[in-house]
Each structure stands twice: as C-alpha cells, then as structure tokens.
Design a protein around this motif. Structure first.
Motif, PDB file in Angstrom:
ATOM      1  N   TYR A 102      40.016 -28.615 -89.630  1.00 39.40           N
ATOM      2  CA  TYR A 102      39.726 -29.407 -88.463  1.00 39.40           C
ATOM      3  C   TYR A 102      40.376 -30.716 -88.975  1.00 39.40           C
ATOM      4  O   TYR A 102      40.296 -31.100 -90.246  1.00 39.40           O
ATOM      5  CB  TYR A 102      38.387 -29.695 -88.352  1.00 39.40           C
ATOM      6  N   SER A 114      29.735 -27.305 -88.292  1.00 35.46           N
ATOM      7  CA  SER A 114      29.341 -28.312 -87.342  1.00 35.46           C
ATOM      8  C   SER A 114      28.436 -27.572 -86.239  1.00 35.46           C
ATOM      9  O   SER A 114      28.899 -26.900 -85.764  1.00 35.46           O
ATOM     10  CB  SER A 114      30.673 -28.666 -86.609  1.00 35.46           C
ATOM     11  N   ARG A 169      44.498 -24.627 -77.851  1.00 28.63           N
ATOM     12  CA  ARG A 169      43.313 -24.084 -78.128  1.00 28.63           C
ATOM     13  C   ARG A 169      42.303 -23.968 -77.251  1.00 28.63           C
ATOM     14  O   ARG A 169      42.020 -24.897 -76.642  1.00 28.63           O
ATOM     15  CB  ARG A 169      42.678 -24.864 -79.265  1.00 28.63           C
ATOM     16  N   ASN A 201      40.537 -23.735 -88.049  1.00 24.13           N
ATOM     17  CA  ASN A 201      40.640 -24.726 -86.764  1.00 24.13           C
ATOM     18  C   ASN A 201      41.835 -25.445 -86.932  1.00 24.13           C
ATOM     19  O   ASN A 201      42.101 -26.222 -87.983  1.00 24.13           O
ATOM     20  CB  ASN A 201      39.590 -25.695 -86.704  1.00 24.13           C
ATOM     21  N   SER A 235      36.271 -30.415 -78.522  1.00 27.31           N
ATOM     22  CA  SER A 235      35.178 -29.619 -79.275  1.00 27.31           C
ATOM     23  C   SER A 235      35.295 -28.083 -78.700  1.00 27.31           C
ATOM     24  O   SER A 235      36.354 -27.882 -78.253  1.00 27.31           O
ATOM     25  CB  SER A 235      33.816 -30.106 -78.480  1.00 27.31           C
ATOM     26  N   GLU A 268      29.609 -32.845 -94.589  1.00 29.08           N
ATOM     27  CA  GLU A 268      30.874 -32.509 -95.092  1.00 29.08           C
ATOM     28  C   GLU A 268      30.993 -33.858 -96.256  1.00 29.08           C
ATOM     29  O   GLU A 268      30.837 -33.618 -97.382  1.00 29.08           O
ATOM     30  CB  GLU A 268      32.198 -32.537 -94.622  1.00 29.08           C
ATOM     31  N   THR A 300      27.321 -29.074 -83.811  1.00 30.15           N
ATOM     32  CA  THR A 300      27.883 -29.467 -82.537  1.00 30.15           C
ATOM     33  C   THR A 300      28.395 -28.499 -81.859  1.00 30.15           C
ATOM     34  O   THR A 300      28.486 -28.497 -80.591  1.00 30.15           O
ATOM     35  CB  THR A 300      28.913 -30.485 -82.672  1.00 30.15           C
ATOM     36  N   LYS A 301      28.732 -27.352 -82.486  1.00 28.52           N
ATOM     37  CA  LYS A 301      29.578 -26.066 -81.726  1.00 28.52           C
ATOM     38  C   LYS A 301      28.794 -24.921 -81.553  1.00 28.52           C
ATOM     39  O   LYS A 301      27.704 -25.077 -80.732  1.00 28.52           O
ATOM     40  CB  LYS A 301      30.729 -25.910 -82.795  1.00 28.52           C
ATOM     41  N   GLY A 322      29.014 -32.887 -88.095  1.00 27.57           N
ATOM     42  CA  GLY A 322      29.455 -32.075 -88.965  1.00 27.57           C
ATOM     43  C   GLY A 322      30.107 -33.013 -90.262  1.00 27.57           C
ATOM     44  O   GLY A 322      29.982 -32.349 -91.434  1.00 27.57           O
ATOM     45  N   LEU A 323      30.801 -34.065 -89.888  1.00 28.51           N
ATOM     46  CA  LEU A 323      31.228 -34.831 -90.834  1.00 28.51           C
ATOM     47  C   LEU A 323      30.510 -35.711 -91.833  1.00 28.51           C
ATOM     48  O   LEU A 323      30.670 -35.552 -93.073  1.00 28.51           O
ATOM     49  CB  LEU A 323      32.237 -35.843 -90.178  1.00 28.51           C
ATOM     50  N   THR A 355      42.574 -32.833 -80.969  1.00 30.14           N
ATOM     51  CA  THR A 355      41.834 -32.557 -82.484  1.00 30.14           C
ATOM     52  C   THR A 355      42.480 -32.856 -83.604  1.00 30.14           C
ATOM     53  O   THR A 355      41.931 -33.107 -84.834  1.00 30.14           O
ATOM     54  CB  THR A 355      41.040 -31.142 -82.359  1.00 30.14           C
ATOM     55  N   ASP A 384      33.542 -23.414 -94.551  1.00 30.07           N
ATOM     56  CA  ASP A 384      33.137 -23.937 -93.024  1.00 30.07           C
ATOM     57  C   ASP A 384      32.954 -22.734 -92.200  1.00 30.07           C
ATOM     58  O   ASP A 384      34.308 -22.286 -92.000  1.00 30.07           O
ATOM     59  CB  ASP A 384      34.215 -25.064 -92.920  1.00 30.07           C
TER      60      ASP A 384
HETATM   61  O1  P1T Z   1      32.444 -33.183 -84.898  1.00 32.63           O
HETATM   62  P1  P1T Z   1      31.185 -32.822 -85.964  1.00 32.63           P
HETATM   63  O2  P1T Z   1      29.986 -32.262 -85.768  1.00 32.63           O
HETATM   64  O3  P1T Z   1      31.504 -34.094 -87.075  1.00 32.63           O
HETATM   65  O4  P1T Z   1      32.252 -31.904 -87.173  1.00 32.63           O
HETATM   66  C1  P1T Z   1      33.542 -31.935 -87.687  1.00 32.63           C
HETATM   67  C2  P1T Z   1      33.893 -30.401 -87.699  1.00 32.63           C
HETATM   68  C3  P1T Z   1      33.853 -29.558 -88.876  1.00 32.63           C
HETATM   69  N1  P1T Z   1      34.411 -28.389 -89.073  1.00 32.63           N
HETATM   70  C4  P1T Z   1      35.081 -27.753 -87.873  1.00 32.63           C
HETATM   71  C5  P1T Z   1      35.543 -26.392 -88.211  1.00 32.63           C
HETATM   72  C6  P1T Z   1      35.243 -28.434 -86.804  1.00 32.63           C
HETATM   73  O5  P1T Z   1      35.735 -27.965 -85.881  1.00 32.63           O
HETATM   74  C7  P1T Z   1      34.517 -29.631 -86.672  1.00 32.63           C
HETATM   75  C8  P1T Z   1      34.579 -30.365 -85.331  1.00 32.63           C
HETATM   76  N2  P1T Z   1      35.797 -30.033 -84.598  1.00 32.63           N
HETATM   77  C9  P1T Z   1      36.110 -30.545 -83.205  1.00 32.63           C
HETATM   78  C10 P1T Z   1      35.348 -31.581 -82.702  1.00 32.63           C
HETATM   79  C11 P1T Z   1      37.231 -29.752 -82.565  1.00 32.63           C
HETATM   80  O6  P1T Z   1      37.458 -30.145 -81.400  1.00 32.63           O
HETATM   81  O7  P1T Z   1      37.858 -29.299 -83.277  1.00 32.63           O
END
Ligand code: P1T
Length: 386
Positions: A110, A204, A370, A157, A335, A89, A206-207, A85-86, A350, A182
């Motif tokens: 975040y 992200s 959370r 977040n 996460s 961004e 990842t979520k 995600g970063l 976080t 986002d």
């Molecule tokens: O972790 P990553 O995939 O790099 O994503 C960053 C990110 C971006 N935007 C939001 C809203 C997010 O919640 C996150 C990542 N957040 C976590 C790891 C967390 O536990 O909140």
C-alpha cells in the motif's frame, strides 16, 4: 475457556470470542459487549487493584473485548487494536526497532505503508530496502547485518502478488528477523499467516474486518509474548489506540466476516470472468482465475481468493479516467473491503505517493484499475461495468 474457543470454528469464534455476558446478580447480561465510553476507572483505595482497567489509553473494556476476539479469529494468542492501519504499522515498527535497524520489504505495498517506511521511520534511522515479493530468493541478497524485520503483504496492494509465507518465514528464521504479514486483503477468514510461520499479522481493520466503510482501524495479532508486550507498551506509550465506539463497530463487523468474505469471493470470481470478456479491458488479475500466475502457491496457503480484482483498461490514462467516471453503482473512491463496491486508479489515487519510476518498475501502470467487489447482487455489478 481459551481451549474451548480454539476448538470452535471460525464463525463461532468470530461471534462469541470476547463477549461474555455478565450474569452476576444485578448485572445486565448484555449479549453484545457494551460500549464503555469512560476514559478512567475508579478504585476504592490508592493502592487497591481496579477491576483490571485504570485509564482507557492503557486498556478499555470494549477494546479489550475486541482484542480477545482479534486473537481468536487470527488463531493467535494476543490482539491489539489501533486507531488506523498505519497507526498499527507504526507501533510494530517503532515498538520493535531502533535507529540503525534495517527492514526488508515487499516491492508491492500500500502506498501509505511505503511512505511510512521511506519518509517517516527513515527519519529515525530505520532504513528499508525492497525486493520482488514473488521471488523469496531476491530477499537474501538485500539482508544486511542490521536487518531486523521482514515485511510483506499477501495478497499485495494493488498488484495482487503472492508471497510464499512458508519460504519467507524460513528465511526470516535463518537471519533472526521478525516476520510481519499484512493480511488485509484476505482477512483472517481466508488465511492465517501465524500458522504458516509469520511472527506478526496486521490488518487495516478499515477494510474487510470492519467491512462497512464506516470505521478506521488497525489491528495486530501475534502468538509471541515478547513481541506482544513490546507493541503493547508502545500502544500505551505513544497512544494511537482504537476508541471504544470504534472497537464496538469493529466487533460488530467481525461477526459477519465469514458470510461477507464468502460473498465477496463469489462475486469477485464472476466479475473477474466477466471482465476477461470485456472489450475495454486488456488484462485481468484475480487469484481465483485459472490464468493467475501464482494460483498454486496461493491455494497452498489460503482458503479463498478475496474480493479485489485489478485490470488494465485499453488505451491511455484518459480512457481509464473516462471508464471510471462513467460507472454507476460502483463508487469511485479509495479504500476497499466494504460491503459496497469501490473502484480506483492506483497511479493517481492510493499509490500516488509512490514515485512514478518505482510504479513503472513494479507494474503499476497509468491504466491499472483496482476494483473492490462488494456484496451487491453480482448481476447489478456486471451491468454497471457494462
Ligand atoms: O488506511 P489505514 O486503516 O491506515 O490502513 C493502511 C493500510 C495498510 N495495509 C493495507 C494493505 C492497506 O490497503 C491500507 C490502506 N489502504 C487503502 C486506503 C487503499 O485504498 O488501498
């Protein structure tokens, strides 16, 4: 093809977009897009065109299939996939802005996103100021002649604040700003910010999009060709692309996104109502509760409330830590958005990179918890929370 896709429902697009079984003579006809691990692609002559792929950083067939699926599920024209995600961004910010440019952003983001703005891109002369995301009028006064971008999370977040996307898009248009949303917390299943006026949506992956806490990724969607081309240029030039295997895993996750989000939402509402009655909990925030202060605004732009709840534990940080470490079934971990429930303490986990005075100002207290409600049986989750 694109036209047919646009007419299909979300669930159908999530499964079929980007997956075109190769039915030519001798081809395999894979129903699930295969993983192309090759980093490079052969051509007959130096100046003869390849089948569209040259080198995996520039474009890889599996990542390409995912990027088509991403655009389809966010109701956009273009999708791009990054290694986190970063990384996504960073590509949006660095690909579109230059030193001297200014960003206005939501005060609740975040912690890693704030760190990126305040300690990384700031070193390249890109400055960011923050305003209360629940009040669009608070943004106009911090816009300067150098402001080029507006950045919000909704649902945010960790405080679950709602940005009025239509109102903010209007402010962005008036001041010629690129408006980035986002959409990680709701996923493309519950909201389509591009249709509400955002220029760019990021997640992200990842979520919820990945959904199983087993892949790191970041995705960008837009319908603006000029913005897409600049971010795509940066994606190749800076190189933080999503790997082929990860692209496959994310595609696999997307196919069940609709089912998962429905269950996350159902479970989260029941757990939020359960927590409202809990003797160790003083306050519960969840967009689906009738007590949620921005309920009407949220309902006007999203079709669901997501799976994240925040709540305050009675007492002090020691009480909060004790509550968290005694939980069964629900893992104490950073996460969110996976099939398994996760819980964390933002002030120490976080959002620990957000300075304490800033946390206090926006409402991230030491006892704020959370909870990412998974898709386990809801009764087991309620029992775990005791
Ligand atoms: O972790 P990553 O995939 O790099 O994503 C960053 C990110 C971006 N935007 C939001 C809203 C997010 O919640 C996150 C990542 N957040 C976590 C790891 C967390 O536990 O909140």
């Amino acid at each position: 093809m694109e036209e047919i896709m646009n007419k299909q429902h979300f669930e159908t697009r999530a499964i079929h977009a980007g997956e075109n079984p190769d039915m030519r003579e001798g081809a395999s006809g894979d129903v699930a897009a295969p993983i192309h691990l090759s980093t490079t692609f052969a051509r007959h002559e130096v100046d003869s065109p390849t089948a569209g792929y040259e080198y995996t950083r520039s474009l890889n067939p599996t990542r390409h299939a995912l990027e088509i699926k991403l655009a389809a599920i966010e109701n956009g024209k273009y999708g791009l996939a990054f290694s986190s995600g970063l990384a996504a961004e960073t590509a949006i910010i660095m690909g579109l802005l230059k030193g001297g440019d200014h960003v206005v952003a939501s005060d609740d983001l975040y912690g890693g996103t704030k760190r990126l703005f305040n300690r990384v891109v700031s070193e390249f002369g890109i400055k960011t100021d923050y305003a209360d995301v629940t009040n669009p009028d608070a943004f106009e006064p911090i816009i300067t002649p150098e402001t080029r971008m507006m950045w919000v999370e909704t649902v945010s977040n960790p405080l679950l604040k709602i940005a009025d996307i239509r109102a903010m898009a209007e402010i962005a248009r008036k001041h010629d700003l690129i408006f980035v949303v986002d959409n990680t917390f709701l996923s493309p299943y519950f909201m389509h910010p591009l249709e509400l006026g955002a220029d760019i949506v990021m997640h992200s992956a990842t979520k919820y999009i990945g959904g199983h806490s087993d892949v790191l990724g970041g995705v960008v969607m837009t319908s603006n060709q000029a913005l897409y081309e600049k971010i795509q240029y940066y994606q190749n030039a800076a190189g933080a692309v999503m790997a082929p295997f990860d692209s496959y895993i994310v595609m696999r996750g997307i196919k069940t996104l609709a089912l998962r989000m429905e269950r996350h939402g159902e479970n989260a509402l029941k757990i939020a109502q359960f927590l409202e009655q809990h003797n160790k909990v003083s306050r519960v925030v969840y967009p689906g509760l009738s007590t949620f202060p921005q309920r009407a605004l949220h309902k006007g732009q999203a079709t669901g409330d997501g799976g994240i709840i925040t709540f305050e534990i009675k007492g002090d940080v020691t009480d909060a830590k004790r509550f968290l470490s005694r939980l069964k079934v629900i893992a104490l971990a950073e996460s969110l958005g996976g099939v398994e429930s996760l819980v964390e303490l933002p002030s120490l986990m976080t959002h620990s990179s957000v300075p304490p005075e800033e946390r206090a100002k926006i409402g991230i207290t030491d006892t704020l918890v959370r909870l990412s409600v998974g898709i386990e049986h809801v009764d087991d989750l309620a029992q775990a929370l005791g």
